[in-house]
Scaffold this active site. Structure first.
Site, mmCIF file in Angstrom:
data_model
loop_
_atom_site.group_PDB
_atom_site.id
_atom_site.type_symbol
_atom_site.label_atom_id
_atom_site.label_comp_id
_atom_site.label_asym_id
_atom_site.label_seq_id
_atom_site.Cartn_x
_atom_site.Cartn_y
_atom_site.Cartn_z
ATOM 1 C CG LEU A 12 -1.597 -1.327 1.034
ATOM 2 C CD1 LEU A 12 -2.605 -0.984 2.238
ATOM 3 C CD2 LEU A 12 -2.718 -2.182 -0.174
ATOM 4 C CB ALA A 14 -2.966 4.721 -2.467
ATOM 5 N N GLY A 15 -1.484 6.202 0.524
ATOM 6 C CA GLY A 15 -1.875 7.739 0.859
ATOM 7 C C GLY A 15 -0.708 8.902 0.455
ATOM 8 N NE ARG A 19 1.042 12.555 9.926
ATOM 9 C CZ ARG A 19 1.043 11.508 10.455
ATOM 10 N NH1 ARG A 19 1.403 11.948 11.663
ATOM 11 N NH2 ARG A 19 0.565 10.033 10.393
ATOM 12 C CD GLN A 78 -6.580 3.502 -1.667
ATOM 13 O OE1 GLN A 78 -5.689 3.741 -2.015
ATOM 14 N NE2 GLN A 78 -7.947 3.498 -1.304
ATOM 15 C CE1 TYR A 107 -0.893 -1.347 6.107
ATOM 16 C CE2 TYR A 107 0.145 0.250 7.206
ATOM 17 C CZ TYR A 107 -1.235 -0.455 6.723
ATOM 18 O OH TYR A 107 -2.050 -0.969 7.458
ATOM 19 N N GLY A 144 -3.789 1.097 15.919
ATOM 20 C CA GLY A 144 -4.457 0.115 16.211
ATOM 21 C C GLY A 144 -4.143 -1.050 17.731
ATOM 22 C CE1 TYR A 392 35.726 20.644 -22.936
ATOM 23 C CE2 TYR A 392 36.173 22.664 -21.957
ATOM 24 C CZ TYR A 392 34.976 22.087 -22.640
ATOM 25 O OH TYR A 392 34.072 22.170 -23.254
ATOM 26 C CB ALA A 428 60.958 22.924 -13.231
HETATM 27 C C1 UD1 Z 1 -3.215 2.038 9.964
HETATM 28 C C2 UD1 Z 1 -4.187 0.455 10.880
HETATM 29 C C3 UD1 Z 1 -3.275 0.526 12.177
HETATM 30 C C4 UD1 Z 1 -2.167 0.007 12.182
HETATM 31 C C5 UD1 Z 1 -1.184 1.076 11.500
HETATM 32 C C6 UD1 Z 1 0.186 0.792 11.942
HETATM 33 C C7 UD1 Z 1 -5.715 0.522 9.525
HETATM 34 C C8 UD1 Z 1 -7.148 0.666 8.949
HETATM 35 N N1 UD1 Z 1 -5.275 0.905 10.822
HETATM 36 O O1 UD1 Z 1 -3.560 2.914 10.598
HETATM 37 O O2 UD1 Z 1 -3.890 -0.415 13.036
HETATM 38 O O3 UD1 Z 1 -1.520 0.463 13.739
HETATM 39 O O4 UD1 Z 1 -1.555 1.002 10.270
HETATM 40 O O5 UD1 Z 1 1.044 2.090 11.024
HETATM 41 O O6 UD1 Z 1 -5.976 -0.299 8.543
HETATM 42 N N2 UD1 Z 1 -2.920 3.348 2.059
HETATM 43 C C9 UD1 Z 1 -3.557 3.865 1.079
HETATM 44 N N3 UD1 Z 1 -4.724 3.451 0.607
HETATM 45 C C10 UD1 Z 1 -5.298 4.050 1.447
HETATM 46 C C11 UD1 Z 1 -5.013 4.756 2.849
HETATM 47 C C12 UD1 Z 1 -4.153 4.139 3.590
HETATM 48 O O7 UD1 Z 1 -3.203 3.215 0.127
HETATM 49 O O8 UD1 Z 1 -7.216 4.371 1.041
HETATM 50 C C13 UD1 Z 1 -1.683 3.590 2.881
HETATM 51 C C14 UD1 Z 1 -0.310 4.525 3.311
HETATM 52 O O9 UD1 Z 1 -0.070 4.722 2.050
HETATM 53 C C15 UD1 Z 1 0.253 3.470 4.131
HETATM 54 C C16 UD1 Z 1 -0.453 2.342 4.731
HETATM 55 O O10 UD1 Z 1 -1.933 2.572 3.264
HETATM 56 O O11 UD1 Z 1 0.995 2.957 3.141
HETATM 57 C C17 UD1 Z 1 -1.321 2.716 6.211
HETATM 58 O O12 UD1 Z 1 -2.185 4.269 6.118
HETATM 59 P P1 UD1 Z 1 -1.925 5.184 7.402
HETATM 60 O O13 UD1 Z 1 -3.887 5.638 6.891
HETATM 61 O O14 UD1 Z 1 -1.236 5.512 7.277
HETATM 62 O O15 UD1 Z 1 -2.782 4.187 8.406
HETATM 63 P P2 UD1 Z 1 -3.027 4.434 10.106
HETATM 64 O O16 UD1 Z 1 -3.438 5.150 10.232
HETATM 65 O O17 UD1 Z 1 -1.442 4.587 10.369
#
Ligand code: UD1
Ligand code: CA
Length: 465
Positions: A12, A14-15, A19, A78, A107, A144, A392, A428
């Site tokens: 994953l 896509a976020g 920050r 996504q 991730y 979580g 050169y 020289a």
């Molecule tokens: C998530 C978990 C949490 C865990 C934590 C660990 C869920 C609901 N929560 O929370 O239990 O403790 O990770 O770091 O799963 N991403 C997408 N598309 C989206 C949302 C997220 O690709 O629509 C990707 C983000 O880019 C990231 C990862 O998923 O790489 C985690 O997303 P993030 O929003 O950071 O999740 P947390 O709230 O940290």
């Protein structure tokens, strides 16, 4: 992984990574000189998955462009980040696979992931519907929580914002990395609802779905919290960089290299070293660095893509890039070797000397304040202080050929293309523009003039004192 069970890995990414406060997508920020996403991919590949998918969204084009070299990757888009559950559903879109195939979710912003933890998850997944990689943290804020029932079985993962006060005290957290059966995910993911504090489709809700079907959910708890730590901001990036560097330094030290200060060594690539090498403080090693036996790297050096033979000494403040160095060579202090430099055995490159795309023969010395570019130099030559190869002409680069046992007097210019044959000597201060034949002396400088009876100008005497 068993041969019978195909594994599909989803990463994953896509976020937005708001920050990070960066124009660069978060997962492309480097740890140890390699992007976080590439590090995760490297680890994923160690498991030899049947398919490898990256779920991209924010800055998708930049991420795909950074990974074009790998044609086996699948990308799914996504467009709207509706949560991790939605991201996984997107990743499964168009994935060919049977109900019994397994899916491992990773991730892109968890860069120090260890393959051993993932194989432990895979092994456990043979007996579970959902297998979660967890760790225990002294401060679990933001993660979580793993909620267990009376018999200690996992019943849910509760997000920070949805936790009751009691659940908030649970220290075992969800790393986010989990494994499940493809068929189960296809059934559970469309049923997810955004009825939670963040209004998102939580992947973690599949745990409650499995429990509702009386399917087993298990955890694999890693003791190494850093290996599952995510990067959300640049402070976390910096902290994980230090952890990563310390691990590399430890491995290098245990392989037999003396490190004067592990906290002041940075490795952004791969290093191999023979016996009894020593690396002093403030050294950066990049790309592929190969050290023979007994190599010493003095303080404040940068070495990138270099091979150093046995007994080479790189003295302080030297910068080496793309050089191949034979045994017994001494370089620096304050030397610069540029790509295409080849130094023969026991040659010497001294202070404030720059060498580019040149071969320096065995035993030859360029000791002080010189530029040697596009040159082939034979053995046992001596280039005096301040000698420059003028390679050169403003438009093209030209070659300088120097034979064996050539002696070039200080502050000479060798205007390329030019050839200096074996055993030639150059006086020289000469500006050499034509071939110097073997064994000859060449002088190319103005004759000295001595004038007798000459008076230095005098300052006029001040009046009125
Ligand atoms: C998530 C978990 C949490 C865990 C934590 C660990 C869920 C609901 N929560 O929370 O239990 O403790 O990770 O770091 O799963 N991403 C997408 N598309 C989206 C949302 C997220 O690709 O629509 C990707 C983000 O880019 C990231 C990862 O998923 O790489 C985690 O997303 P993030 O929003 O950071 O999740 P947390 O709230 O940290
Ligand atoms: Ca996160």
């Amino acid at each position: 992984m068993t041969a019978q069970t195909p594994w599909h890995i989803l990463i994953l990414a896509a976020g937005k990574g708001t920050r990070m406060r960066s124009a660069l997508p978060k997962v492309l920020h480097p740890i140890g000189g390699r992007s976080m996403l590439e590090r995760v991919l490297d680890t994923a590949r160690q498991l030899h998955p049947s398919s490898l998918t990256v779920v991209v969204g924010f800055e998708a084009a930049a991420i795909e462009a950074a990974l074009t070299a790998d044609t086996t990757l699948r990308f799914t888009h996504q467009t709207e980040q509706r949560g991790t559950g939605h991201a996984v559903a997107t990743g499964l879109h168009g994935l060919a696979g049977g109900e019994e195939d397994r899916v491992l979710v990773l991730y892109g912003d968890v860069p120090l992931l260890q393959a051993a933890d993932l194989t432990a998850v895979q092994a456990q997944a043979r007996h579970s519907a959902v297998t979660i990689l967890t760790t225990e943290l002294p401060d679990p804020t933001g993660y979580g929580r793993i909620v267990r029932g009376h018999d200690d079985a996992v019943i849910a993962i509760r997000e920070q914002r949805d936790c009751s006060p009691t659940e908030a005290t649970i220290r075992e957290i969800n790393s986010g990395i989990l494994a499940a059966r493809l068929g189960d995910l296809r059934r559970w993911l469309p049923a997810l609802t955004p009825h939670n504090a963040q209004g998102e489709l939580y992947l973690t809700d599949i745990v409650a779905a499995a429990v509702a079907e009386s399917l087993p959910v298990h955890t694999v708890c890693t003791a190494d919290a850093h290996s599952v730590a995510g990067v959300n901001d640049r402070w976390a990036l910096a902290e994980l960089e230090r952890i990563f560097q310390r691990r590399q330094a430890e491995a290098l030290a245990l392989s037999g290299v003396t490190l004067i200060d592990p906290a002041r060594l940075d490795i952004r690539g791969s290093v191999t070293a023979g016996r009894d090498c020593l690396i002093d403080a403030n050294v950066v090693l990049e790309g592929r660095v190969e050290l023979g036996d007994g190599v010493v790297i003095e303080p404040n050096c940068v070495l990138k893509n270099v091979t150093l033979g046995d007994g080479v000494r790189v003295r302080a403040f030297s910068h080496l890039d793309g050089a191949t160095v034979a045994e017994g060579v001494e370089i620096g202090p304050y030397a610069r070797l540029r790509p295409g430099t080849e130094l023969g055995a026991h040659s010497k490159i001294g202070n404030f000397v720059e060498v580019k795309a040149s071969q320096i023969g065995a035993g030859s010395k360029v000791n002080h304040l010189s530029y040697v570019g596009d040159t082939v130099m034979g053995q046992d030559c001596n280039l005096g202080a301040g000698t420059i190869t003028c390679n050169y002409d403003g438009a093209n680069k030209h070659r300088t050929d120097i034979g064996d046992r050539v002696f070039v007097g200080s502050s000479s210019q060798l205007v390329a293309p030019v050839r200096i044959e074996n055993d030639a000597t150059i006086g020289a201060g000469s500006t050499i523009t034509h071939t110097v034949p073997a064994g000859h002396l060449a002088l190319a400088r103005a004759r000295q003039v001595v004038k007798s009876g000459w008076q230095r100008p005098r300052k006029p005497k001040k009046t009125g004192d």
